[in-house]
Design an enzyme around this catalytic site. Structure first.
Site, PDB file in Angstrom:
ATOM      1  N   GLY A 114     -30.303 -24.722 -25.422  1.00 29.34           N
ATOM      2  CA  GLY A 114     -30.424 -23.404 -25.498  1.00 29.34           C
ATOM      3  C   GLY A 114     -30.163 -22.825 -26.707  1.00 29.34           C
ATOM      4  O   GLY A 114     -29.706 -21.600 -26.681  1.00 29.34           O
ATOM      5  N   LYS A 143     -23.817 -20.960 -11.930  1.00 35.98           N
ATOM      6  CA  LYS A 143     -22.965 -21.148 -12.986  1.00 35.98           C
ATOM      7  C   LYS A 143     -21.891 -22.022 -12.520  1.00 35.98           C
ATOM      8  O   LYS A 143     -21.265 -22.854 -13.189  1.00 35.98           O
ATOM      9  CB  LYS A 143     -22.485 -20.048 -13.671  1.00 35.98           C
ATOM     10  CG  LYS A 143     -23.293 -19.556 -14.826  1.00 35.98           C
ATOM     11  CD  LYS A 143     -23.321 -20.503 -16.030  1.00 35.98           C
ATOM     12  CE  LYS A 143     -24.327 -20.216 -17.179  1.00 35.98           C
ATOM     13  NZ  LYS A 143     -24.234 -21.199 -18.163  1.00 35.98           N
TER      14      LYS A 143
END
Length: 561
Positions: A12, A161
């Site tokens: 990312g 998450k």
């Protein structure tokens, strides 16, 4: 081994905080950096081309690898030969869609863990979120890592998450892999594409006038360089001696600027720094939440037709109105983390980096649609609250009018006669009064005001003819049966006319006046959302009707051989 021979992977790596981590790693010459992201190739901004990243890519100290976390083979390839992996990939947190977040935050994390174990990667640092312990209802004040995961999360991003974080912590020690999780709170700074732009967008659309809740909720914000620094502190702690690494690994850590501030004070500092006004009007959460639920429901219904995620959602309302502060003592003790950029300096740097969003450079181009619909004149100024004195004076006149003509429930003829009587009395007194009264000049109404000019009569006749021809054309189009948008507009118009015809003058006055003074103002504030709602509604109905027409069309039978 030199940095050229030691590789780390930032997954990312083109994200907001990840870009700052990549530059910090290169600046400290700790590792050569492999940047993994979804795009097929890397596109550098101008400042990156001339900076340390452009130089590192040119010299081979950095490389870019296009990687889809859902493709296990690509993840295994990018992690091969790496000593450290920073997992910072995540979809846009403002989109509350489980199908968007689960593949990256959960399955992608599983693939990364398996790749690290297979290739004997030494350290894995996962970028998590404080929202994993936030239920969206109960605020958190000075929360520490003893807080459990929330039983019911605020949104899909937080839930996935939490799942990803649990997997990373559970993998600690497998085949020598050391792991830890970083929970940075409300990241901001240069390059931010979520927090600061959303605050500015609210200001430009008139929504930043309002404070949701009492405005006293405390928040912890984290400048982006401090987030990058926290990741490096975590990596250094895991790479330290056995005692330090054992104490630091397998744990999650809250990361903040260690300077709690009221959320709305932070927003005000950003807004005033960019030339916008501070939020002033407080709106209770119970008033705002139904509207947010409505927008979320509309998005759920029309997302499949391309509707953009609304800025105004229930999870966003909860985030804006609750306390969210966290204790960084554990990160300080075990990772050696402390902020390297104070909050005040971070805000100043952020404001400087968003100079292109300053108020004087981003005025609305042309009048709003609400203003256009109202004729852009005095009526628009009054109904859109451009001139508060005129608006309040008009409301006072309407109130007096209501008490004298509407509240007594007169018939229409009686009300008109009474109104004309009062007008006649006023005009007579005004005409008989002297030109100066108590040192004030009395402006006489010229006779020309009572005459209808030939030009005005001609324009009125043309307008009536235009409306008539337009109506005839619409009727012709309706007879063809193809224009569903026109049909829906006609239905809405007729329903409105029926409502007006069936309502008493008193009821109509009490409903229409507040609606006019509030409705047009709300439309100007939420023009984008309301327009998109109607657009997708019409698109959806048109598509459904088109499919129904296809089903009802006669089936063509071919000739037999």
């Amino acid at each position: 081994m030199s940095a050229q021979e030691r590789w780390c992977v930032v997954i990312g790596g083109r994200g907001f905080a990840a870009r700052h981590l990549v530059e910090m790693l290169l600046h400290h010459d700790m590792y050569s950096v492999r940047i993994a992201d979804l795009a097929p190739s890397i596109k550098l901004d101008s400042y990156e081309e001339k900076g340390i990243l452009g130089d590192a890519l040119h010299k081979g100290r950095a490389q870019y690898v296009s990687t889809d976390l859902c493709d296990k083979s690509q993840v295994f390839e990018v992690c091969h030969g790496a000593e450290v992996v920073f997992h910072m990939a995540a979809p846009d947190s403002s989109i509350d869609n489980y199908q968007v977040h689960q593949p990256v935050n959960v399955q992608g994390t599983v693939n990364i863990i398996e790749a690290c174990v297979e290739h004997k990667v030494k350290r894995l640092i996962y970028t998590s979120s404080p929202s994993v312990v936030f239920d969206g209802v109960n605020g958190i004040y000075n929360g520490d890592e003893s807080l459990p995961y929330s039983a019911k999360h605020n949104d899909s991003y937080s839930a996935t998450k939490a799942d990803g974080e649990a997997l990373v912590l559970k993998s600690n020690g497998v085949n020598g892999l050391l792991t830890c999780c970083i929970r940075p709170s409300s990241i901001f700074g240069p390059g931010d594409k979520l927090l600061v732009p959303s605050i500015v967008h609210a200001a430009r659309t008139g929504k930043a006038k309002f404070i949701i809740g009492d405005g006293k909720n405390m928040y912890d914000f984290t400048y982006v360089e401090n987030v990058a620094h926290a990741h490096i502190c975590a990596e250094r702690a895991l790479a330290a001696g056995e005692d330090v690494a054992k104490k630091a690994s397998g744990e999650a850590y809250f990361i903040t600027n260690m300077e709690p501030i009221k959320f709305w004070e932070f927003a005000s500092l950003i807004l005033t720094g960019l030339g916008y006004n501070r939020p002033r009007y407080r709106v209770p959460v119970r008033v705002v939440m139904p509207m947010a639920h409505m927008m979320a429901g509309i998005y759920t219904a029309f997302a499949q037709y391309g509707m953009k995620a609304p800025h105004f959602t229930p999870s966003r309302v909860r985030l804006l109105s609750c306390n969210r502060t966290f204790n960084c003592t554990k990160a300080n003790d075990r990772l050696g983390y402390s902020p390297i950029v104070p909050l005040k300096e971070g805000i100043s740097r952020t404001i400087d980096s968003f100079s292109h969003l300053r108020a004087e450079l981003n005025r609305r181009e042309g009048p709003s649609k609400a203003s256009i619909y109202l004729g852009r004149g005095r009526v628009a100024d009054i109904l859109l609250w451009r001139s508060k004195k005129q608006t309040l004076a008009t409301l006072l006149v309407l109130f007096v009018f209501y008490l004298n003509f509407i509240a007594p429930c007169y018939t229409i003829i009686t009300a008109l006669c009474k109104l004309l009587s009062w007008e006649a009395i006023f005009l007579f007194i005004h005409g008989r009064s002297p030109k100066k009264l108590l040192k004030y000049t009395v402006e006489k109404i010229p006779e020309s005001r009572f005459h209808m000019s030939e030009d005005w009569s001609h324009k009125a006749a043309l307008a009536m003819a235009s409306y008539w021809n337009s109506t005839i054309n619409d009727l012709k189009s309706l007879c063809c049966g193809n224009d569903w948008n026109l049909f829906l507009k006609m239905v809405i118009y007729l329903v409105a006319v029926r409502f007006l015809a069936s309502t008493s003058p008193r009821g109509l006055f009490l409903k229409a006046i507040p609606l006019a003074f509030v409705g047009f103002s709300l439309y100007e504030m939420y023009e984008e959302e309301i327009d998109s709602l109607f657009q997708y509604s019409f698109s959806f109905v048109s598509k459904v009707n088109s499919e129904n027409l296809q089903k009802l069309s006669p089936i063509k039978v071919g000739k037999s051989e």
